[in-house]
Design an enzyme around this catalytic site. Structure first.
Site, short mmCIF file in Angstrom:
data_model
loop_
_atom_site.label_atom_id
_atom_site.label_comp_id
_atom_site.label_asym_id
_atom_site.label_seq_id
_atom_site.Cartn_x
_atom_site.Cartn_y
_atom_site.Cartn_z
N GLY A 13 1.22 -1.08 0.31
CA GLY A 13 -0.19 -0.23 -0.14
C GLY A 13 0.98 1.34 0.43
CG MET A 91 -1.85 -8.35 -6.07
SD MET A 91 -1.00 -7.75 -7.47
CE MET A 91 -0.45 -9.30 -8.78
NE ARG A 92 -9.41 -12.42 -6.68
CZ ARG A 92 -8.70 -13.87 -6.98
NH1 ARG A 92 -7.13 -14.16 -6.70
NH2 ARG A 92 -8.69 -14.72 -7.49
CG ASN A 108 -5.12 -0.69 -12.19
OD1 ASN A 108 -4.33 -0.60 -10.78
ND2 ASN A 108 -4.17 -1.52 -12.90
CG HIS A 110 0.62 -1.39 -15.99
ND1 HIS A 110 -0.01 -2.53 -15.42
CD2 HIS A 110 1.49 -1.44 -17.01
CE1 HIS A 110 1.10 -3.75 -15.60
NE2 HIS A 110 1.20 -3.09 -16.85
CD GLU A 144 -6.87 -6.41 -24.24
OE1 GLU A 144 -5.76 -6.28 -24.30
OE2 GLU A 144 -7.90 -5.02 -24.91
CG ASP A 146 -2.54 -3.72 -16.73
OD1 ASP A 146 -2.82 -4.11 -15.83
OD2 ASP A 146 -1.56 -5.08 -16.75
C1 GRF Z 1 2.43 -0.73 -8.00
O1 GRF Z 1 3.75 -1.13 -8.82
C2 GRF Z 1 1.50 -0.84 -8.11
O2 GRF Z 1 1.27 0.23 -10.11
C3 GRF Z 1 0.98 -2.16 -9.19
O3 GRF Z 1 1.51 -2.52 -7.87
C4 GRF Z 1 2.69 -2.06 -6.60
C5 GRF Z 1 1.72 -1.84 -5.36
O4 GRF Z 1 2.92 -1.11 -4.63
N1 GRF Z 1 -0.39 -2.31 -9.69
P1 GRF Z 1 1.99 -0.92 -3.50
O5 GRF Z 1 1.07 -1.79 -2.89
O6 GRF Z 1 0.94 0.61 -3.57
O7 GRF Z 1 3.12 -0.42 -2.78
#
Ligand code: GRF
Length: 220
Positions: A13, A91-92, A108, A110, A144, A146
């Site tokens: 986080g 992560m879903r 989001n 990425h 889709e 990302d």
């Molecule tokens: C980050 O690199 C974000 O871009 C990716 O997952 C990671 C999350 O990191 N989607 P954190 O939990 O915010 O430290």
């Protein structure tokens, strides 16, 4: 009026922390109403609690169908009356029903310059591909993985002696800068989505320059 955010996390986080820090600034036009994690051990939950933000754990493993899991997420988000849902290391993979329900209210971050390097292990693949510039992207979410209209990107140089860890660290520092900037633009009504693209309107020159020109060294 401030935009009400929900942040969805699965891990440490640090991007959530960047948003918490920005929301604590006096003139920042958003506040975090709810943090949801699908993982009760996510470090980010403590960050939210320390900031006095309501947290909720919705375990995907408690549901037999992903639609039901996502339905529970929507129910909690609607109960909290949030305006914008920010995925930050969640992560879903979210299904069409959820994504359509939150269309243009779901963003989001990425760790790559989309549309390059979608999916996982972005830094490893960027190094293997020998790119000279890496970075991160904040985008609206479409079904889709990302994909979706790009709101903001930040670039960093790739050094000749980079490791995955070093590159990840350099990109993450920009993520922490980029996510609050992208949320701020949305909150100020400066992002318009049209024809699959997001257009920034009425941004001050300095604001836009900050988005497209982060303080990075020249590329090697
Ligand atoms: C980050 O690199 C974000 O871009 C990716 O997952 C990671 C999350 O990191 N989607 P954190 O939990 O915010 O430290």
């Amino acid at each position: 009026m401030q935009l009400k955010l929900a942040v969805l996390i699965s891990g440490s986080g640090s991007n959530l922390q960047a948003l918490i820090n920005s929301c604590a600034e006096a003139d920042y036009p958003a506040q975090i109403s709810l943090v949801i994690s699908n993982n009760e051990n996510a470090g980010g939950l403590n960050r939210a609690k320390n900031a006095g933000i309501q947290t909720l754990v919705v375990r995907h493993t408690d549901f037999t169908k992903s639609d039901e899991f996502e339905g529970a997420l929507t129910e909690a988000l609607e109960l909290a009356k949030v305006d914008l849902v920010c995925l930050a290391g969640f992560m879903r993979i979210l299904g069409l029903t959820f994504v359509d329900h939150w269309r243009d209210r779901l963003i989001n971050i990425h760790p790559a310059l989309l549309p390059a390097f979608k999916g996982l292990d972005t830094h490893k693949r960027a190094l293997e591909a020998g790119v000279r510039i890496a970075g991160c992207t904040v985008h609206y979410v479409r079904a889709e993985v990302d994909s979706g209209p790009i709101i903001a990107q930040a670039a960093v140089p790739v050094m000749s002696d980079d490791t995955e860890e070093l590159l990840a660290e350099r990109v993450l520092a920009q993520e922490h800068r980029l996510y609050p900037l992208a949320v701020e633009l949305i909150a100020r009504g400066q992002v318009q989505v049209k024809g699959g693209r997001a257009r920034i309107v009425g941004a001050g020159k300095s604001n836009l320059m900050a988005l497209i020109s982060p303080q990075t060294n020249a590329c090697q």
